[in-house]
Design a protein around this motif. Sequence first.
Motif, short mmCIF file in Angstrom:
data_model
loop_
_atom_site.label_atom_id
_atom_site.label_comp_id
_atom_site.label_asym_id
_atom_site.label_seq_id
_atom_site.Cartn_x
_atom_site.Cartn_y
_atom_site.Cartn_z
N SER A 74 15.27 7.83 5.40
CA SER A 74 15.32 7.21 4.07
C SER A 74 14.14 6.26 3.86
O SER A 74 13.53 6.25 2.80
N VAL A 75 13.81 5.48 4.91
CA VAL A 75 12.67 4.57 4.82
C VAL A 75 11.38 5.34 4.60
O VAL A 75 10.54 4.97 3.77
N ARG A 76 11.21 6.44 5.32
CA ARG A 76 10.00 7.26 5.17
C ARG A 76 9.90 7.84 3.76
O ARG A 76 8.80 7.91 3.18
N SER A 77 11.03 8.24 3.21
CA SER A 77 11.04 8.76 1.85
C SER A 77 10.59 7.70 0.85
O SER A 77 9.76 7.96 -0.02
N PHE A 78 11.11 6.48 1.01
CA PHE A 78 10.72 5.39 0.13
C PHE A 78 9.24 5.04 0.31
O PHE A 78 8.54 4.73 -0.66
N ARG A 79 8.76 5.08 1.54
CA ARG A 79 7.35 4.77 1.78
C ARG A 79 6.44 5.79 1.09
O ARG A 79 5.39 5.43 0.54
N SER A 80 6.83 7.05 1.11
CA SER A 80 6.04 8.08 0.46
C SER A 80 6.00 7.86 -1.06
O SER A 80 4.94 7.93 -1.70
N ARG A 81 7.16 7.59 -1.64
CA ARG A 81 7.23 7.33 -3.08
C ARG A 81 6.42 6.08 -3.43
O ARG A 81 5.69 6.05 -4.43
N PHE A 82 6.56 5.06 -2.60
CA PHE A 82 5.85 3.80 -2.84
C PHE A 82 4.34 4.02 -2.77
O PHE A 82 3.59 3.50 -3.61
N ALA A 83 3.89 4.79 -1.79
CA ALA A 83 2.45 5.04 -1.63
C ALA A 83 1.89 5.79 -2.83
O ALA A 83 0.78 5.49 -3.30
N LEU A 84 2.65 6.76 -3.34
CA LEU A 84 2.18 7.51 -4.50
C LEU A 84 2.10 6.62 -5.74
O LEU A 84 1.13 6.68 -6.51
N LEU A 85 3.11 5.79 -5.94
CA LEU A 85 3.08 4.87 -7.08
C LEU A 85 1.96 3.84 -6.95
O LEU A 85 1.28 3.51 -7.93
N LYS A 86 1.76 3.37 -5.74
CA LYS A 86 0.69 2.39 -5.51
C LYS A 86 -0.67 3.01 -5.80
O LYS A 86 -1.54 2.38 -6.43
N SER A 87 -0.87 4.24 -5.34
CA SER A 87 -2.13 4.94 -5.60
C SER A 87 -2.33 5.16 -7.10
O SER A 87 -3.42 5.00 -7.64
N SER A 88 -1.25 5.52 -7.79
CA SER A 88 -1.31 5.73 -9.24
C SER A 88 -1.68 4.43 -9.96
O SER A 88 -2.50 4.42 -10.87
N TYR A 89 -1.06 3.34 -9.49
CA TYR A 89 -1.33 2.04 -10.10
C TYR A 89 -2.78 1.63 -9.90
O TYR A 89 -3.45 1.18 -10.84
N ARG A 90 -3.29 1.78 -8.67
CA ARG A 90 -4.68 1.40 -8.40
C ARG A 90 -5.64 2.21 -9.26
O ARG A 90 -6.62 1.68 -9.79
N SER A 91 -5.35 3.49 -9.39
CA SER A 91 -6.22 4.36 -10.18
C SER A 91 -6.22 3.96 -11.65
O SER A 91 -7.26 3.86 -12.30
N VAL A 92 -5.02 3.71 -12.18
CA VAL A 92 -4.91 3.34 -13.60
C VAL A 92 -5.52 1.97 -13.85
O VAL A 92 -6.23 1.76 -14.84
N SER A 93 -5.28 1.02 -12.93
CA SER A 93 -5.78 -0.34 -13.13
C SER A 93 -7.31 -0.37 -13.07
O SER A 93 -7.95 -1.12 -13.82
N ARG A 94 -7.91 0.45 -12.21
CA ARG A 94 -9.37 0.50 -12.16
C ARG A 94 -9.94 1.12 -13.43
O ARG A 94 -10.98 0.70 -13.94
N SER A 95 -9.23 2.14 -13.92
CA SER A 95 -9.73 2.84 -15.10
C SER A 95 -9.63 2.02 -16.37
O SER A 95 -10.37 2.23 -17.33
N THR A 96 -8.71 1.07 -16.38
CA THR A 96 -8.48 0.30 -17.62
C THR A 96 -9.40 -0.90 -17.75
O THR A 96 -9.49 -1.50 -18.82
N TYR A 97 -10.09 -1.30 -16.66
CA TYR A 97 -10.99 -2.43 -16.74
C TYR A 97 -12.29 -2.01 -17.43
O TYR A 97 -12.78 -0.89 -17.24
N GLY A 98 -12.87 -2.89 -18.17
CA GLY A 98 -14.14 -2.61 -18.83
C GLY A 98 -14.15 -3.21 -20.22
O GLY A 98 -13.11 -3.49 -20.81
N SER A 99 -15.28 -3.40 -20.80
CA SER A 99 -15.37 -4.00 -22.13
C SER A 99 -16.49 -3.32 -22.90
O SER A 99 -17.28 -2.55 -22.36
N GLY A 100 -16.60 -3.64 -24.18
CA GLY A 100 -17.65 -3.10 -25.01
C GLY A 100 -17.34 -1.71 -25.52
O GLY A 100 -18.22 -1.04 -26.05
N GLU A 101 -16.12 -1.22 -25.39
CA GLU A 101 -15.77 0.09 -25.87
C GLU A 101 -15.48 0.03 -27.36
O GLU A 101 -14.96 -0.96 -27.88
N THR A 102 -15.77 1.07 -28.05
CA THR A 102 -15.40 1.16 -29.46
C THR A 102 -13.92 1.48 -29.55
O THR A 102 -13.30 1.88 -28.57
#
Length: 217
Positions: A74-102
Motif C-alpha cells: 500500500s505504501v509503494r502504491s501511494f509513493r508511485s501516485r505521489f511521485a506522478l503528481l509531484k512530477s506533474s506539479y513541477r512540470s506545470v509550475s515551471r511552465s506557468t512562470y514567465g512574464s511579458g506574454e500577450t
Amino acid sequence: MSSEKFEFAQDELETQLENLSSGIRSLGTSQGEAKKRNIQVCEKCLEDGEKLMDEMDLEARSAPLQFRAEMIASVRSFRSRFALLKSSYRSVSRSTYGSGETSEQGRVVGDGLREKVINGVRTLERTSESIKRSQQVAIETEQIGEGIIDDLGTQRESLERTRTRLVETDIELGRSKKILRKMYLNVISNKIILTCIILIEIGILIGLIYWKFFSKK
C-alpha cells in the motif's frame, strides 16, 4: 490492517493527494494571487504527503508478519501516485512562470497547460488502477502462499504424529519380542526340567524293579 495509526495516515494521505491533484488542475488556469495560493497549497500537500508516507512506511515495517506485506504494498502504491503528481506539479509550475506574454499567448498557454494537466491526471489514474491491480494480485498471491504454508504445516504435523506412532509401535514390538523370547526360554526350561523328571522317574522305576525281582536272589 493492524495499525490504527497506519489507517489514519493512509486516510490523511489520500486527502492530501486529492488536494494536490485539484491544486494542479487549478494551477494551469489560475493567475496572480490565486496562482500563488494554489502553489502554496500544492507545496503544503507535498510536504505533508512526504511525512505521512514516512510514517506509514515505519508502521508497515514494524507491523506483524501477516499484515506487513499488504501494508508495504500500500505504501509503494501511494509513493508511485505521489511521485506522478509531484512530477506533474513541477512540470506545470515551471511552465506557468514567465512574464511579458500577450493575452492571446496566455490563453494559448493556459489551454495547453489545462490539456497537459488533464492528460497527466488521466495517466495518473490509469497508473493508480494498474498499481492497485498489481497490489491485489500480490495480496492474493501472498494469501495463496500462506494457504500452502498452512497446508504444509498441517501435513508436517500429520507426518510427525505418524512418525511418533511408528516409534511407539516399534517400541511395543520390541517389548513383545522380549516377552516372546522369555516365554520361549521358559518353554525350553520347562521341557528340560520335565525331561529330567521323567528320566529320574524311569531310573527310580528301574531301581525298584531290580530291587524287587533281582536283589532277593
